[in-house]
Structures are given as C-alpha cells and as structure tokens.
Design an enzyme around this catalytic site. Structure first.
Site, mmCIF file in Angstrom:
data_model
loop_
_atom_site.group_PDB
_atom_site.id
_atom_site.type_symbol
_atom_site.label_atom_id
_atom_site.label_comp_id
_atom_site.label_asym_id
_atom_site.label_seq_id
_atom_site.Cartn_x
_atom_site.Cartn_y
_atom_site.Cartn_z
ATOM 1 N N ASN A 251 0.952 -0.904 0.142
ATOM 2 C CA ASN A 251 0.282 -0.173 0.129
ATOM 3 C C ASN A 251 0.563 1.254 -0.205
ATOM 4 O O ASN A 251 1.291 1.478 0.780
ATOM 5 C CB ASN A 251 -0.988 -0.130 0.986
ATOM 6 N N LYS A 392 -2.550 5.688 8.122
ATOM 7 C CA LYS A 392 -4.166 5.821 8.371
ATOM 8 C C LYS A 392 -5.357 6.763 8.914
ATOM 9 O O LYS A 392 -6.857 7.263 8.647
ATOM 10 C CB LYS A 392 -4.879 4.391 9.113
#
Length: 508
Positions: A251, A392
C-alpha cells in the site's frame, strides 16, 4: 452488446474452471442476474468510442461474473466451518530472522515494485490522492517511494521500475504528480484498477444508468482487483517482456514497505510463487486479516468473513498471533499461469455503504492477500514491525512527523535515542481528525522520544518545542480550550477540567 456481456463458456472458461458450472448457470438464470445483465448491457451501450466501449465491456463482464458468484454464494449461504480453522504451523509462516542466506544484488534486475495508489484519504479530510500528502520533511508518500527506488537503482546499478495502480478517483491526480519525477533515475508506469457500479441493496440493480455518471455511483473493488487489472491493462505482459520475474506489492501509505533483498532471495531459493509479509499482532491490530490453516492449505481470513459468534476468537492474540501487512511478493510467470489457465477466485467481501442520498448500497470487493491459496509453495514471512508503518489517520501522522524518525534515502529510520523498540500509543480526538485541523493545532510537532502514551481530546493547541514524556492525557471540556505553551515539558501528566490555561513548564 448483450451477447458480449452474457458470459459465454469460451470467454469465461479460465475464470470459471475450478468452480461448479451448475451453480454458475443456476445463478445466471436467476431473475436478479438477468436484470443485472440487461442493465449492464444498457450501460455499455452508452459508450460511443469503440475502443473505450470494448475496455468498458470487459470491465462489466468481470463485474457481472463477481455479481453472479455473489448471488450463488448468497443462495447457498456457505460459511467457513470454524472447527476447521487452525493456526498455521511449521513452514507455513517462516520467521524473518531465519532467512539469512547470502544475497545476490543481480536479483534486483528481475524485480518490479507496485504501489496500490487508489486511496483518497477522505477520512483525513483530503480531496485528492492520499499519496500526495506531505508526511516527513516536506516529502509526500510518493516522494519517499521514488527516493527509495532511485537509491536502490543507482547504488546497485539495476533497473527496478515503479508501478502505480490508481483508481478512477486518483488517476488524473497521480499523472499530474509524477511529472515532477521526469528526471529521476527510475521508470514509472501507471494503470487504472477497475471501476465497478455500486449495487442498490434492495433492487440488486446498478446505481449508474450511464457510463459517464457521477463518480459517487461507482467504486474501486478493493486491492484484490490488482490481478485482473494487471492482466487487462497489459502491464503484466509488459513486465514479463522486460524480463521481470518478481513483483513486490504494498500500500502506498505503508512507509515501512521498502524493498527487502533478503525476502527476494528467500523467495527465489524457496521457489515460492507467493509470499505474504505478516507481523505480530498487538491490541491495535485485532481486526487485521490473518493467515489460517484450512484443511491443510494456507488461506487469508478477513474480519468481514467471520461470523459474529466467532469474532472474539478471531481477535484473540492467543489463537491468531500475526496479521497481514499487505506487503506481498508475487512470481509474475506464476501469476500469468493462474490468471489465464486456472482462474483466480477470491473470496467476496460484501461492503455495505450508503449513497450520497442515503440509499443503501452494496460494494463487492476482494482482498489481494486472498490469492495466496492459488500459488505453489506460498507462505508467510513474519517480519519486524518496522515493515508495517501505515498512515491511516492523523495519530499515525504525528508519529511519523516526530523526532522518533529520520529519513535515510527516503526510508524511515527509528532514532537510536529511543529506549524502547515499540512506538508510543497516540490517540488524537475528533478535533484532530482532519489534516487541516491537525496542522493548525500544532505550531510544531512535539518531541516524543520518551513518550509511552498520548491521549488528546477536545479543543487543544500545542506550541513550539513541547516535550512529551511517559503517559500524557489532555482533555479539554466542551466549550473550553487548552493551549500548551512553547517550551512546555509534560511528563506523566493528566490535564483536564475547565482549564483556560497557561501551563508552567515541568522541570526536565
């Protein structure tokens, strides 16, 4: 058009092989499947350009296949037999410390690096590609990745290309951003992952009525779409034609996911076609997907696939000690074989959402790690936590921006002045949720080398050169504001109540 969309045996043969043809036919003859097929045919007919139409048609065929599988599974209501779910053993998960064979730098010429770059960062209040967020020393996620791979290429005199899988949300943004890397020592390729129509929960029909309909009516179907998109975009064939044999996938917001030559060497030596990097679970990771042994084969289990009565068991650190970092290593020739000959069926994750107007919709998604079950000698490697540093939310961002880390050739390095291997637990409240608010509330990021735990809630502002040590909890009551002044040292402090405050510095 309806002829092309209705999946025939010849064009779906590769994908259907290994599943029941009878179940597939049963599903496609159902009312919901017929209605969906008609709607998708209508959608494809709204595209005028023939080349675009062909690509869109292929995309809708892939979606229709996923949809019919969803209908079939829903009709059978098959669930995992929890009694057969076992903890992986022996060679199914290899400790990172045990892979210490000599590394051949020439292996890097067989490698390509792919970043999943489809996220928007909406949860942090961003509107563009999340990878364009500045995370450290005025550098973005993408800047750091480019710096790392450029250093790898120049140091080893190799050619490791960077591939970015974008979504329809981030594609234009990404193309604009990468122009600034034109003179760097690396090649960058971008391709778009699929764009699938959101499904109305009640009618089971697609939300969009026209291929050009608003973005909010479509969705990117998760990182499991990686394999389909690699194949249909032509990027897989391009890599093989260039002599690339291995692909490292991660990611774009995981700042710990750098190329590791030890894992690449281990992959070659063990002839593994697929390796998943896992790491030890903490209380913060209880919802992360984990590897399981299911009837003797290794599989990925996601929290969305677990029945409510087994959730506590799934979250238990005793039974499942590791979780998936989504750092994956693939053998490209094996991937080509699986996609074209055997077919890749990934478990469907049903993601319920609400449309802009509140209409309940369903998104059918898949997870990239689930592909592990399709490959030979596939296994997990239990890596150090330093290889999993995702950003995040703004609490994660505070950690990365702090004096805990410095940059070395685009790679984050934990300060040797930190006495503990673990990083502090940071919990910032809703006032810090959006990036604009976060930036406004810190004149400068505090020094946290000796911090264990920080909780901040309410209307709080931090001055310059603030030092936090031990456990610090700052709670501003509703209607109140707390300003932590420049140069303040807070060590094992609880600040709360109606403090319209000026804090006097604690002795260092």
């Amino acid at each position: 058009m309806s002829n092309t969309l209705a999946p025939k045996a010849e064009n779906l043969n590769a994908r259907v092989r290994g599943s029941s043809h009878i179940d597939f036919k049963t599903a496609t003859t159902g009312v919901a499947a017929k209605a969906m097929r008609n709607e998708l045919s209508q959608l494809v007919s709204t595209v005028e350009d023939q080349q675009t139409k062909k690509a869109f048609d292929i995309e809708m065929q892939s979606f229709f296949y996923l949809f019919t599988r969803y209908l079939a599974e829903r009709a059978k209501s098959q669930q995992l037999d929890w009694d057969r779910v076992k903890t992986p053993e022996g060679d199914q998960i290899v400790p990172y410390a045990s892979i210490d064979q000599p590394v051949d730098p020439k292996n890097l010429n067989k490698l390509a690096v792919l970043k999943v770059n489809g996220g928007l960062g909406t949860s942090m209040g961003m509107t563009g590609a999340k990878s364009a967020l500045e995370v450290k020393d005025d550098m973005t996620f993408l800047d750091l990745t480019v710096r790392q791979i450029e250093h790898l290429n120049t140091t080893n005199r190799v050619d490791v290309p960077l591939i970015l899988m974008t979504s329809f949300n981030t594609h234009d943004d990404t193309l604009r951003i990468i122009k600034k890397y034109a003179n760097q020592q690396l090649r960058i390729t971008t391709f778009n992952q699929s764009r699938y129509p959101r499904i109305h929960k009640e009618t089971l029909l697609p939300l969009p009525k026209n291929a050009g309909d608003d973005k909010t009516k479509w969705y990117p179907p998760g990182h499991g779409d990686l394999y389909n998109a690699l194949l249909h975009s032509g990027v897989l064939d391009q890599l093989l034609a260039e002599g690339k044999e291995y692909l490292f996938v991660s990611n774009s917001d995981n700042l710990g996911a750098v190329v590791d030559e030890k894992i690449l060497q281990h992959m070659i030596d063990s002839q593994a076609e697929f390796i998943m990097e896992v790491t030890d679970k903490t209380k913060a990771d209880i919802k992360g997907g984990t590897l399981i042994d299911y009837e003797g084969s290794i599989r990925l289990l996601e929290v969305a696939q677990v029945a409510s009565e087994h959730l506590e068991d799934f979250k238990s650190v005793r039974k499942f000690k590791i979780f998936n970092t989504n750092n994956l290593w693939l053998d490209l020739k094996a991937l080509k074989r699986v996609m074209e000959q055997e077919g890749m069926e990934l478990d469907i994750i049903v993601n319920p959402k609400s449309a802009e107007d509140g209409t309940p919709v369903v998104q059918l998604e898949t997870a990239a790690g689930d592909a592990i079950k399709h490959f030979k000698n596939a296994h997990g490697v239990n890596v150090p936590r330093s290889r999993f540093l995702p950003v995040k939310n703004c609490s994660d961002l505070l950690l990365i921006k702090s004096d805990l880390y410095s940059l070395q050739h685009g790679q984050l390095v934990l300060s040797d002045k930190r006495q503990f291997e673990s990083t502090p637990v940071i919990k910032l409240g809703d006032h810090f949720k959006k990036i604009q608010q976060f930036q406004k509330r810190f004149k400068k990021i505090p020094k946290i080398l000796e911090l264990d735990h920080l909780t901040v809630t309410g209307d709080v502002y931090f001055g310059r050169n603030v030092t936090l040590r031990g456990t610090v909890i700052v709670v501003a009551n509703e209607g109140q504001r707390i300003d932590i002044p420049d140069g303040c040292v807070l060590e094992n402090k609880l600040l709360s109540g109606n403090l319209n405050m000026i804090v006097r510095s604690s002795p260092p």
